[in-house]
Design a protein around this motif. Structure first.
Motif, PDB file in Angstrom:
ATOM      1  N   GLY A  35       0.815  -1.126  -0.083  1.00 35.86           N
ATOM      2  CA  GLY A  35      -0.052   0.042   0.096  1.00 35.86           C
ATOM      3  C   GLY A  35       0.831   1.230   0.044  1.00 35.86           C
ATOM      4  O   GLY A  35       2.096   1.113   0.382  1.00 35.86           O
ATOM      5  N   GLN A  36       0.318   2.143  -0.334  1.00 31.77           N
ATOM      6  CA  GLN A  36       0.931   3.654  -0.269  1.00 31.77           C
ATOM      7  C   GLN A  36       1.299   4.032   1.156  1.00 31.77           C
ATOM      8  O   GLN A  36       0.477   3.577   2.018  1.00 31.77           O
ATOM      9  N   GLU A  37       2.219   4.745   1.474  1.00 29.29           N
ATOM     10  CA  GLU A  37       2.454   5.175   2.830  1.00 29.29           C
ATOM     11  C   GLU A  37       2.847   3.804   3.780  1.00 29.29           C
ATOM     12  O   GLU A  37       2.895   3.744   5.000  1.00 29.29           O
ATOM     13  N   ARG A  38       3.685   2.948   3.112  1.00 33.36           N
ATOM     14  CA  ARG A  38       4.041   1.983   3.653  1.00 33.36           C
ATOM     15  C   ARG A  38       3.158   1.064   4.702  1.00 33.36           C
ATOM     16  O   ARG A  38       3.701   0.914   5.927  1.00 33.36           O
ATOM     17  N   CYS A  39       2.026   0.765   4.164  1.00 35.98           N
ATOM     18  CA  CYS A  39       1.193   0.003   4.937  1.00 35.98           C
ATOM     19  C   CYS A  39       0.690  -1.421   3.989  1.00 35.98           C
ATOM     20  O   CYS A  39       1.425  -1.207   2.810  1.00 35.98           O
ATOM     21  N   VAL A  40      -0.089  -2.287   4.263  1.00 33.03           N
ATOM     22  CA  VAL A  40      -0.425  -3.347   3.565  1.00 33.03           C
ATOM     23  C   VAL A  40      -2.107  -3.002   3.083  1.00 33.03           C
ATOM     24  O   VAL A  40      -2.779  -2.948   4.010  1.00 33.03           O
ATOM     25  N   TYR A  41      -2.261  -3.060   1.973  1.00 32.37           N
ATOM     26  CA  TYR A  41      -3.580  -3.050   1.622  1.00 32.37           C
ATOM     27  C   TYR A  41      -4.220  -4.379   1.301  1.00 32.37           C
ATOM     28  O   TYR A  41      -3.398  -5.337   0.883  1.00 32.37           O
ATOM     29  N   ARG A  94       5.035  -7.839   5.358  1.00 25.68           N
ATOM     30  CA  ARG A  94       5.590  -7.534   6.598  1.00 25.68           C
ATOM     31  C   ARG A  94       6.751  -6.607   6.639  1.00 25.68           C
ATOM     32  O   ARG A  94       6.674  -5.702   7.448  1.00 25.68           O
ATOM     33  N   GLY A  95       7.751  -6.968   6.006  1.00 24.29           N
ATOM     34  CA  GLY A  95       9.153  -6.278   5.858  1.00 24.29           C
ATOM     35  C   GLY A  95       8.748  -4.786   4.997  1.00 24.29           C
ATOM     36  O   GLY A  95       9.128  -3.847   5.630  1.00 24.29           O
ATOM     37  N   TYR A  96       7.967  -4.779   4.082  1.00 23.45           N
ATOM     38  CA  TYR A  96       7.679  -3.413   3.500  1.00 23.45           C
ATOM     39  C   TYR A  96       6.915  -2.497   4.310  1.00 23.45           C
ATOM     40  O   TYR A  96       7.175  -1.516   4.304  1.00 23.45           O
ATOM     41  N   ALA A  97       6.112  -3.042   5.114  1.00 26.90           N
ATOM     42  CA  ALA A  97       5.266  -1.939   5.820  1.00 26.90           C
ATOM     43  C   ALA A  97       5.877  -1.998   7.279  1.00 26.90           C
ATOM     44  O   ALA A  97       5.242  -1.304   8.126  1.00 26.90           O
ATOM     45  N   GLY A  98       7.149  -2.813   7.717  1.00 27.39           N
ATOM     46  CA  GLY A  98       7.490  -2.623   8.982  1.00 27.39           C
ATOM     47  C   GLY A  98       6.696  -3.013  10.053  1.00 27.39           C
ATOM     48  O   GLY A  98       6.984  -2.493  11.098  1.00 27.39           O
ATOM     49  N   LEU A  99       5.898  -4.154   9.718  1.00 28.56           N
ATOM     50  CA  LEU A  99       5.129  -4.701  10.725  1.00 28.56           C
ATOM     51  C   LEU A  99       5.640  -5.594  11.777  1.00 28.56           C
ATOM     52  O   LEU A  99       6.587  -6.335  11.436  1.00 28.56           O
ATOM     53  N   ASP A 100       5.367  -5.181  12.920  1.00 29.86           N
ATOM     54  CA  ASP A 100       5.899  -5.992  14.231  1.00 29.86           C
ATOM     55  C   ASP A 100       4.682  -6.371  14.810  1.00 29.86           C
ATOM     56  O   ASP A 100       3.672  -6.898  14.039  1.00 29.86           O
ATOM     57  N   ARG A 101       4.806  -6.802  15.994  1.00 34.06           N
ATOM     58  CA  ARG A 101       3.794  -7.409  16.809  1.00 34.06           C
ATOM     59  C   ARG A 101       2.201  -6.503  16.910  1.00 34.06           C
ATOM     60  O   ARG A 101       1.164  -7.161  16.625  1.00 34.06           O
ATOM     61  N   ASP A 102       2.443  -5.305  17.264  1.00 35.70           N
ATOM     62  CA  ASP A 102       1.343  -4.680  17.394  1.00 35.70           C
ATOM     63  C   ASP A 102       0.823  -3.933  16.128  1.00 35.70           C
ATOM     64  O   ASP A 102       1.649  -3.294  15.405  1.00 35.70           O
ATOM     65  N   LEU A 103      -0.252  -3.962  15.618  1.00 37.39           N
ATOM     66  CA  LEU A 103      -0.834  -3.387  14.379  1.00 37.39           C
ATOM     67  C   LEU A 103      -2.011  -2.680  14.561  1.00 37.39           C
ATOM     68  O   LEU A 103      -2.647  -2.662  15.848  1.00 37.39           O
ATOM     69  N   ALA A 104      -2.249  -1.801  13.662  1.00 40.09           N
ATOM     70  CA  ALA A 104      -3.522  -1.123  13.402  1.00 40.09           C
ATOM     71  C   ALA A 104      -4.008  -1.603  12.005  1.00 40.09           C
ATOM     72  O   ALA A 104      -3.326  -1.515  10.953  1.00 40.09           O
ATOM     73  N   VAL A 105      -5.220  -2.199  12.215  1.00 41.02           N
ATOM     74  CA  VAL A 105      -6.052  -2.604  10.910  1.00 41.02           C
ATOM     75  C   VAL A 105      -7.115  -1.575  10.902  1.00 41.02           C
ATOM     76  O   VAL A 105      -8.038  -1.428  11.633  1.00 41.02           O
ATOM     77  N   ILE A 106      -7.087  -0.918   9.869  1.00 40.66           N
ATOM     78  CA  ILE A 106      -8.136   0.176   9.561  1.00 40.66           C
ATOM     79  C   ILE A 106      -9.172   0.012   8.274  1.00 40.66           C
ATOM     80  O   ILE A 106      -8.523  -0.577   7.148  1.00 40.66           O
ATOM     81  N   GLY A 107     -10.322   0.456   8.401  1.00 35.16           N
ATOM     82  CA  GLY A 107     -11.046   0.304   7.119  1.00 35.16           C
ATOM     83  C   GLY A 107     -11.119   1.491   6.574  1.00 35.16           C
ATOM     84  O   GLY A 107     -11.138   2.705   6.911  1.00 35.16           O
ATOM     85  N   ALA A 108     -10.924   1.240   5.215  1.00 37.11           N
ATOM     86  CA  ALA A 108     -10.753   2.579   4.498  1.00 37.11           C
ATOM     87  C   ALA A 108     -11.666   2.556   3.228  1.00 37.11           C
ATOM     88  O   ALA A 108     -11.270   2.523   1.907  1.00 37.11           O
ATOM     89  N   GLY A 109     -12.758   2.119   3.467  1.00 33.70           N
ATOM     90  CA  GLY A 109     -14.091   2.039   2.445  1.00 33.70           C
ATOM     91  C   GLY A 109     -14.013   0.699   1.646  1.00 33.70           C
ATOM     92  O   GLY A 109     -14.398  -0.323   2.145  1.00 33.70           O
ATOM     93  N   SER A 110     -13.298   0.865   0.470  1.00 31.24           N
ATOM     94  CA  SER A 110     -13.329  -0.517  -0.561  1.00 31.24           C
ATOM     95  C   SER A 110     -12.094  -1.302  -0.041  1.00 31.24           C
ATOM     96  O   SER A 110     -12.015  -2.494  -0.712  1.00 31.24           O
ATOM     97  N   ILE A 114      -3.248  -2.489   6.743  1.00 26.53           N
ATOM     98  CA  ILE A 114      -2.814  -3.058   7.860  1.00 26.53           C
ATOM     99  C   ILE A 114      -1.481  -1.975   8.005  1.00 26.53           C
ATOM    100  O   ILE A 114      -0.526  -2.000   7.119  1.00 26.53           O
ATOM    101  N   TRP A 115      -1.381  -1.570   9.136  1.00 26.12           N
ATOM    102  CA  TRP A 115      -0.335  -0.564   9.645  1.00 26.12           C
ATOM    103  C   TRP A 115       0.742  -1.174  10.705  1.00 26.12           C
ATOM    104  O   TRP A 115      -0.307  -1.613  11.671  1.00 26.12           O
ATOM    105  N   ASP A 116       1.833  -0.812  10.938  1.00 26.68           N
ATOM    106  CA  ASP A 116       2.450  -0.898  12.323  1.00 26.68           C
ATOM    107  C   ASP A 116       1.615   0.066  13.105  1.00 26.68           C
ATOM    108  O   ASP A 116       1.468   1.222  12.833  1.00 26.68           O
TER     109      ASP A 116
END
Length: 143
Positions: A35-41, A94-110, A114-116
């Motif tokens: 995803g853009q801004e280093r998250c996972v779409y 996971r590496g691309y988005a810098g995901l570790d144990r604690d995540l934020a999963v957000i609804g973005a409409g469509s 998934i963010w660190d």
């Protein structure tokens, strides 16, 4: 439509339990990608196919379009939630988005993002003033 913010944990195998409010829509399969801004779409399979149909119409002569398609599609992976509503986030994503144990999963409409967790909090804090100052010209007819 995906809405809200959830804070699941990434397990030792790189899996998350999907938020209960997202499970029905994602049960039939999903596609994860950069995803853009280093998250996972995360898209439903149907939404990703619809988006791919639009992407295919981009002119091959456009370097910007080629670059976007390459980055988006080369990171894409189909997944199906297991019986415990878990999905594995591939190591590359996971590496691309810098995901570790604690995540934020957000609804973005469509889609779901998934963010660190700390990256999401930083992003949200940085965007708050811009959000407050958004004029009607950004999304015509919204307010």
């Amino acid at each position: 439509m995906f809405l809200g913010t959830y804070e699941p944990k990434l397990d030792e195998k790189g899996r998350i339990i999907l938020p209960a409010k997202f499970r029905d829509e994602l049960a039939g399969g999903l596609v994860m990608t950069r995803g853009q801004e280093r998250c996972v779409y995360v898209f439903t399979t149907r939404e990703f196919e619809h988006m791919h149909d639009k992407i295919r119409q981009a002119p091959v002569a456009s370097k910007q379009a080629r670059d976007f398609v390459r980055v988006l599609l080369s990171g894409a992976t189909p997944e199906t939630p297991d019986k415990q509503h878990r999905v594995t986030i591939p190591a590359a994503l996971r590496g691309y988005a810098g995901l570790d144990r604690d995540l934020a999963v957000i609804g973005a409409g469509s889609r779901v993002e998934i963010w660190d967790a700390s990256a999401w909090q930083t992003y949200l804090a940085e965007q708050e003033s811009a959000f407050s100052e958004t004029a009607e010209e950004v999304i015509p007819g919204l307010f």
